[in-house]
Write a protein that holds these residues in place. Structure first.
Motif, mmCIF file in Angstrom:
data_model
loop_
_atom_site.group_PDB
_atom_site.id
_atom_site.type_symbol
_atom_site.label_atom_id
_atom_site.label_comp_id
_atom_site.label_asym_id
_atom_site.label_seq_id
_atom_site.Cartn_x
_atom_site.Cartn_y
_atom_site.Cartn_z
ATOM 1 N N PRO A 17 0.823 -1.212 0.000
ATOM 2 C CA PRO A 17 0.000 0.000 0.000
ATOM 3 C C PRO A 17 0.854 1.257 0.000
ATOM 4 O O PRO A 17 1.940 1.281 0.580
ATOM 5 C CB PRO A 17 -0.807 -0.117 1.282
ATOM 6 C CG PRO A 17 -0.055 -1.061 2.137
ATOM 7 C CD PRO A 17 0.724 -1.964 1.235
ATOM 8 N N SER A 18 0.347 2.281 -0.657
ATOM 9 C CA SER A 18 1.062 3.553 -0.687
ATOM 10 C C SER A 18 0.458 4.554 0.300
ATOM 11 O O SER A 18 0.850 5.698 0.340
ATOM 12 C CB SER A 18 1.022 4.146 -2.094
ATOM 13 O OG SER A 18 -0.315 4.403 -2.479
ATOM 14 N N GLU A 19 -0.524 4.096 1.100
ATOM 15 C CA GLU A 19 -1.164 4.954 2.084
ATOM 16 C C GLU A 19 -0.955 4.388 3.482
ATOM 17 O O GLU A 19 -0.696 3.198 3.641
ATOM 18 C CB GLU A 19 -2.677 5.065 1.820
ATOM 19 C CG GLU A 19 -2.999 5.719 0.504
ATOM 20 C CD GLU A 19 -4.457 6.076 0.353
ATOM 21 O OE1 GLU A 19 -5.096 6.417 1.371
ATOM 22 O OE2 GLU A 19 -4.939 6.029 -0.780
ATOM 23 N N ALA A 20 -1.087 5.247 4.466
ATOM 24 C CA ALA A 20 -1.064 4.826 5.868
ATOM 25 C C ALA A 20 -2.137 5.619 6.602
ATOM 26 O O ALA A 20 -2.380 6.791 6.306
ATOM 27 C CB ALA A 20 0.299 5.078 6.504
ATOM 28 N N LEU A 21 -2.788 4.958 7.560
ATOM 29 C CA LEU A 21 -3.795 5.589 8.407
ATOM 30 C C LEU A 21 -3.120 6.051 9.688
ATOM 31 O O LEU A 21 -2.487 5.247 10.378
ATOM 32 C CB LEU A 21 -4.908 4.590 8.719
ATOM 33 C CG LEU A 21 -5.989 5.047 9.701
ATOM 34 C CD1 LEU A 21 -6.764 6.239 9.143
ATOM 35 C CD2 LEU A 21 -6.925 3.880 10.024
ATOM 36 N N LEU A 22 -3.244 7.342 10.007
ATOM 37 C CA LEU A 22 -2.679 7.890 11.241
ATOM 38 C C LEU A 22 -3.820 8.254 12.194
ATOM 39 O O LEU A 22 -4.684 9.066 11.849
ATOM 40 C CB LEU A 22 -1.839 9.140 10.967
ATOM 41 C CG LEU A 22 -0.697 9.036 9.963
ATOM 42 C CD1 LEU A 22 0.095 10.340 9.927
ATOM 43 C CD2 LEU A 22 0.211 7.868 10.272
ATOM 44 N N LEU A 23 -3.809 7.657 13.371
ATOM 45 C CA LEU A 23 -4.770 7.953 14.430
ATOM 46 C C LEU A 23 -4.071 8.890 15.407
ATOM 47 O O LEU A 23 -3.135 8.482 16.085
ATOM 48 C CB LEU A 23 -5.188 6.663 15.138
ATOM 49 C CG LEU A 23 -5.739 5.542 14.255
ATOM 50 C CD1 LEU A 23 -5.866 4.250 15.049
ATOM 51 C CD2 LEU A 23 -7.071 5.953 13.658
ATOM 52 N N VAL A 51 -0.894 10.030 3.587
ATOM 53 C CA VAL A 51 -1.358 9.741 4.935
ATOM 54 C C VAL A 51 -2.832 10.122 5.041
ATOM 55 O O VAL A 51 -3.277 11.120 4.469
ATOM 56 C CB VAL A 51 -0.521 10.474 6.010
ATOM 57 C CG1 VAL A 51 0.883 9.881 6.087
ATOM 58 C CG2 VAL A 51 -0.449 11.975 5.748
ATOM 59 N N VAL A 52 -3.579 9.307 5.769
ATOM 60 C CA VAL A 52 -4.987 9.554 6.041
ATOM 61 C C VAL A 52 -5.059 9.920 7.519
ATOM 62 O O VAL A 52 -4.649 9.137 8.375
ATOM 63 C CB VAL A 52 -5.839 8.305 5.717
ATOM 64 C CG1 VAL A 52 -7.293 8.541 6.108
ATOM 65 C CG2 VAL A 52 -5.708 7.946 4.236
ATOM 66 N N LEU A 53 -5.567 11.125 7.800
ATOM 67 C CA LEU A 53 -5.497 11.674 9.151
ATOM 68 C C LEU A 53 -6.843 11.642 9.863
ATOM 69 O O LEU A 53 -7.840 12.155 9.345
ATOM 70 C CB LEU A 53 -4.997 13.123 9.103
ATOM 71 C CG LEU A 53 -3.673 13.362 8.372
ATOM 72 C CD1 LEU A 53 -3.319 14.837 8.399
ATOM 73 C CD2 LEU A 53 -2.562 12.524 8.963
ATOM 74 N N CYS A 54 -6.834 11.070 11.062
ATOM 75 C CA CYS A 54 -8.000 11.009 11.942
ATOM 76 C C CYS A 54 -7.553 11.464 13.323
ATOM 77 O O CYS A 54 -6.398 11.310 13.677
ATOM 78 C CB CYS A 54 -8.498 9.575 12.081
ATOM 79 S SG CYS A 54 -8.946 8.812 10.546
ATOM 80 N N GLY A 55 -8.489 11.989 14.121
ATOM 81 C CA GLY A 55 -8.171 12.304 15.504
ATOM 82 C C GLY A 55 -8.537 13.720 15.888
ATOM 83 O O GLY A 55 -9.396 14.356 15.283
ATOM 84 N N ALA A 95 4.870 19.566 3.497
ATOM 85 C CA ALA A 95 6.277 19.976 3.430
ATOM 86 C C ALA A 95 7.197 18.800 3.128
ATOM 87 O O ALA A 95 8.273 18.972 2.555
ATOM 88 C CB ALA A 95 6.691 20.657 4.728
ATOM 89 N N LEU A 96 6.762 17.600 3.509
ATOM 90 C CA LEU A 96 7.550 16.383 3.276
ATOM 91 C C LEU A 96 7.177 15.698 1.966
ATOM 92 O O LEU A 96 7.590 14.561 1.710
ATOM 93 C CB LEU A 96 7.343 15.409 4.443
ATOM 94 C CG LEU A 96 7.944 15.858 5.770
ATOM 95 C CD1 LEU A 96 7.353 15.051 6.925
ATOM 96 C CD2 LEU A 96 9.465 15.724 5.728
ATOM 97 N N ASP A 97 6.376 16.369 1.149
ATOM 98 C CA ASP A 97 5.918 15.834 -0.137
ATOM 99 C C ASP A 97 5.084 14.567 0.006
ATOM 100 O O ASP A 97 5.124 13.683 -0.841
ATOM 101 C CB ASP A 97 7.096 15.594 -1.099
ATOM 102 C CG ASP A 97 7.803 16.885 -1.458
ATOM 103 O OD1 ASP A 97 7.120 17.923 -1.591
ATOM 104 O OD2 ASP A 97 9.042 16.867 -1.597
ATOM 105 N N LEU A 98 4.323 14.504 1.077
ATOM 106 C CA LEU A 98 3.347 13.427 1.271
ATOM 107 C C LEU A 98 1.960 13.996 1.017
ATOM 108 O O LEU A 98 1.618 15.065 1.534
ATOM 109 C CB LEU A 98 3.389 12.907 2.713
ATOM 110 C CG LEU A 98 4.572 12.059 3.124
ATOM 111 C CD1 LEU A 98 4.599 11.901 4.643
ATOM 112 C CD2 LEU A 98 4.492 10.703 2.451
#
Length: 191
Positions: A4-10, A120-124, A140-143
Protein backbone atom coordinates in the motif's frame (compact mmCIF):
# COMPACT_ATOMS: atom_id res chain seq x y z
CA UNK A 1 -1.37 -7.61 -3.45
CA UNK A 2 1.01 -4.69 -4.02
CA UNK A 3 2.36 -2.81 -1.02
CA UNK A 4 0.00 0.00 0.00
CA UNK A 5 1.06 3.55 -0.69
CA UNK A 6 -1.16 4.95 2.08
CA UNK A 7 -1.06 4.83 5.87
CA UNK A 8 -3.79 5.59 8.41
CA UNK A 9 -2.68 7.89 11.24
CA UNK A 10 -4.77 7.95 14.43
CA UNK A 11 -3.77 11.16 16.18
CA UNK A 12 -4.17 11.99 19.89
CA UNK A 13 -7.11 9.71 20.56
CA UNK A 14 -6.30 9.84 24.27
CA UNK A 15 -8.37 10.36 27.41
CA UNK A 16 -7.08 13.82 28.36
CA UNK A 17 -8.19 15.30 25.05
CA UNK A 18 -11.76 14.14 25.56
CA UNK A 19 -12.08 15.90 28.92
CA UNK A 20 -13.50 18.83 26.96
CA UNK A 21 -17.32 18.55 26.95
CA UNK A 22 -17.65 19.07 23.18
CA UNK A 23 -15.08 16.42 22.32
CA UNK A 24 -16.64 14.07 24.86
CA UNK A 25 -20.03 14.65 23.24
CA UNK A 26 -18.80 13.43 19.83
CA UNK A 27 -16.38 10.79 21.18
CA UNK A 28 -18.46 7.69 20.45
CA UNK A 29 -19.16 8.63 16.82
CA UNK A 30 -15.56 9.71 16.23
CA UNK A 31 -14.15 6.51 17.73
CA UNK A 32 -16.62 4.36 15.79
CA UNK A 33 -15.54 5.95 12.50
CA UNK A 34 -11.86 5.51 13.41
CA UNK A 35 -12.48 1.84 14.27
CA UNK A 36 -14.28 1.35 10.93
CA UNK A 37 -11.26 2.83 9.17
CA UNK A 38 -8.85 0.60 11.09
CA UNK A 39 -10.86 -2.46 10.01
CA UNK A 40 -10.93 -1.27 6.39
CA UNK A 41 -7.20 -0.56 6.48
CA UNK A 42 -6.49 -4.05 7.82
CA UNK A 43 -8.64 -5.61 5.05
CA UNK A 44 -6.52 -4.08 2.30
CA UNK A 45 -3.13 -4.05 4.05
CA UNK A 46 -2.89 -0.32 4.76
CA UNK A 47 -0.61 0.23 7.77
CA UNK A 48 -2.07 1.89 10.84
CA UNK A 49 -0.03 4.17 13.09
CA UNK A 50 -1.33 5.38 16.44
CA UNK A 51 0.25 8.74 17.22
CA UNK A 52 0.13 9.68 20.89
CA UNK A 53 1.21 12.81 22.67
CA UNK A 54 3.19 11.86 25.76
CA UNK A 55 4.70 14.44 28.10
CA UNK A 56 7.07 13.82 30.98
CA UNK A 57 5.91 14.68 34.49
CA UNK A 58 9.17 16.57 35.15
CA UNK A 59 7.94 19.28 32.70
CA UNK A 60 10.93 18.75 30.38
CA UNK A 61 8.68 18.17 27.37
CA UNK A 62 5.94 20.65 28.20
CA UNK A 63 4.90 23.24 25.62
CA UNK A 64 5.02 26.98 26.24
CA UNK A 65 1.29 27.09 26.97
CA UNK A 66 1.54 24.21 29.43
CA UNK A 67 4.28 26.12 31.28
CA UNK A 68 2.20 29.31 31.19
CA UNK A 69 -0.84 27.47 32.56
CA UNK A 70 1.25 25.55 35.10
CA UNK A 71 -0.58 22.38 34.14
CA UNK A 72 0.42 19.32 32.18
CA UNK A 73 -1.70 17.06 30.02
CA UNK A 74 -1.17 13.57 28.61
CA UNK A 75 1.64 12.90 31.05
CA UNK A 76 3.39 9.56 31.06
CA UNK A 77 1.98 7.22 33.70
CA UNK A 78 -1.35 9.02 34.09
CA UNK A 79 -4.79 7.84 32.99
CA UNK A 80 -5.00 10.86 30.68
CA UNK A 81 -2.32 9.51 28.38
CA UNK A 82 -4.23 6.26 27.85
CA UNK A 83 -6.11 5.45 24.66
CA UNK A 84 -9.64 6.88 24.60
CA UNK A 85 -12.35 4.43 25.60
CA UNK A 86 -13.54 2.23 22.75
CA UNK A 87 -10.67 2.80 20.33
CA UNK A 88 -9.33 -0.43 18.85
CA UNK A 89 -6.23 0.31 16.76
CA UNK A 90 -5.70 -3.39 16.11
CA UNK A 91 -2.03 -3.68 16.96
CA UNK A 92 -1.02 -0.42 15.29
CA UNK A 93 2.53 0.84 15.49
CA UNK A 94 2.77 3.59 18.11
CA UNK A 95 4.65 6.85 17.63
CA UNK A 96 5.05 9.20 20.59
CA UNK A 97 5.25 12.94 20.08
CA UNK A 98 5.49 16.04 22.27
CA UNK A 99 4.30 18.71 19.84
CA UNK A 100 1.30 19.22 17.58
CA UNK A 101 2.75 17.67 14.42
CA UNK A 102 3.14 13.91 14.34
CA UNK A 103 6.35 14.51 12.37
CA UNK A 104 8.06 16.98 14.71
CA UNK A 105 10.82 15.27 16.72
CA UNK A 106 9.71 11.75 15.68
CA UNK A 107 10.86 9.16 13.19
CA UNK A 108 7.44 8.97 11.54
CA UNK A 109 8.59 10.39 8.19
CA UNK A 110 11.37 7.82 7.96
CA UNK A 111 9.04 4.95 8.90
CA UNK A 112 6.56 6.00 6.23
CA UNK A 113 9.24 6.53 3.59
CA UNK A 114 10.74 3.09 4.35
CA UNK A 115 7.30 1.53 3.92
CA UNK A 116 6.74 3.26 0.56
CA UNK A 117 3.91 5.43 1.85
CA UNK A 118 3.05 8.43 -0.32
CA UNK A 119 -0.26 9.47 1.31
CA UNK A 120 -1.36 9.74 4.94
CA UNK A 121 -4.99 9.55 6.04
CA UNK A 122 -5.50 11.67 9.15
CA UNK A 123 -8.00 11.01 11.94
CA UNK A 124 -8.17 12.30 15.50
CA UNK A 125 -8.15 15.55 17.45
CA UNK A 126 -8.01 18.45 17.31
CA UNK A 127 -8.63 19.49 13.74
CA UNK A 128 -7.18 23.00 14.00
CA UNK A 129 -4.11 22.00 16.00
CA UNK A 130 -2.55 18.52 15.79
CA UNK A 131 -4.39 17.43 12.65
CA UNK A 132 -3.58 20.68 10.83
CA UNK A 133 0.07 20.71 11.96
CA UNK A 134 0.52 17.12 10.80
CA UNK A 135 -1.19 17.87 7.47
CA UNK A 136 1.04 20.91 6.88
CA UNK A 137 4.18 18.94 7.68
CA UNK A 138 3.02 16.11 5.40
CA UNK A 139 2.77 18.69 2.61
CA UNK A 140 6.28 19.98 3.43
CA UNK A 141 7.55 16.38 3.28
CA UNK A 142 5.92 15.83 -0.14
CA UNK A 143 3.35 13.43 1.27
CA UNK A 144 -0.22 13.69 0.07
CA UNK A 145 -2.81 13.85 2.82
CA UNK A 146 -6.45 12.99 3.22
CA UNK A 147 -8.34 14.52 6.13
CA UNK A 148 -11.29 12.47 7.32
CA UNK A 149 -14.10 14.93 8.03
CA UNK A 150 -16.13 12.62 10.29
CA UNK A 151 -13.09 11.16 12.07
CA UNK A 152 -11.58 14.48 13.10
CA UNK A 153 -13.04 16.83 15.68
CA UNK A 154 -12.60 20.13 17.43
CA UNK A 155 -13.98 21.92 20.46
CA UNK A 156 -15.20 24.54 17.96
CA UNK A 157 -16.92 23.19 14.86
CA UNK A 158 -16.45 26.44 12.93
CA UNK A 159 -12.68 25.98 13.43
CA UNK A 160 -13.01 22.35 12.28
CA UNK A 161 -14.81 23.36 9.08
CA UNK A 162 -12.50 26.33 8.43
CA UNK A 163 -9.37 24.22 8.91
CA UNK A 164 -10.53 21.45 6.58
CA UNK A 165 -11.51 23.98 3.90
CA UNK A 166 -8.19 25.82 4.24
CA UNK A 167 -6.09 22.65 3.95
CA UNK A 168 -8.16 21.48 0.99
CA UNK A 169 -7.65 24.81 -0.78
CA UNK A 170 -4.11 25.76 0.26
CA UNK A 171 -2.44 22.33 0.10
CA UNK A 172 -4.92 20.57 -2.20
CA UNK A 173 -5.43 17.90 0.44
CA UNK A 174 -8.45 15.65 0.10
CA UNK A 175 -11.29 15.95 2.59
CA UNK A 176 -13.36 12.76 2.61
CA UNK A 177 -15.64 10.89 4.97
CA UNK A 178 -14.50 7.64 6.55
CA UNK A 179 -16.81 5.68 4.25
CA UNK A 180 -15.31 7.41 1.18
CA UNK A 181 -11.77 6.55 2.31
CA UNK A 182 -12.68 2.89 2.91
CA UNK A 183 -14.36 2.76 -0.50
CA UNK A 184 -11.24 4.21 -2.16
CA UNK A 185 -9.04 1.62 -0.46
CA UNK A 186 -11.26 -1.24 -1.57
CA UNK A 187 -11.52 0.09 -5.14
CA UNK A 188 -7.81 0.75 -5.58
CA UNK A 189 -5.74 -2.23 -4.42
CA UNK A 190 -2.30 -1.02 -3.45
CA UNK A 191 -3.74 2.52 -3.33
Amino acid sequence: MPAPSEALLLIDLQRDYFADPELDRCREDLVATCNDLVRAAREVGVPVVEVQTVHETDRSTWTLTMHEDGQGVVERGTEGVERVEGLDPGGAEVVEKTRDSAFFGTDLAERLRDAGVRRVVLCGVSTESCIAATARDAFALDLEATLVSDATASVDWSEHDHTLAMLETQHRQDVLTGAEVAERWRAEPGN
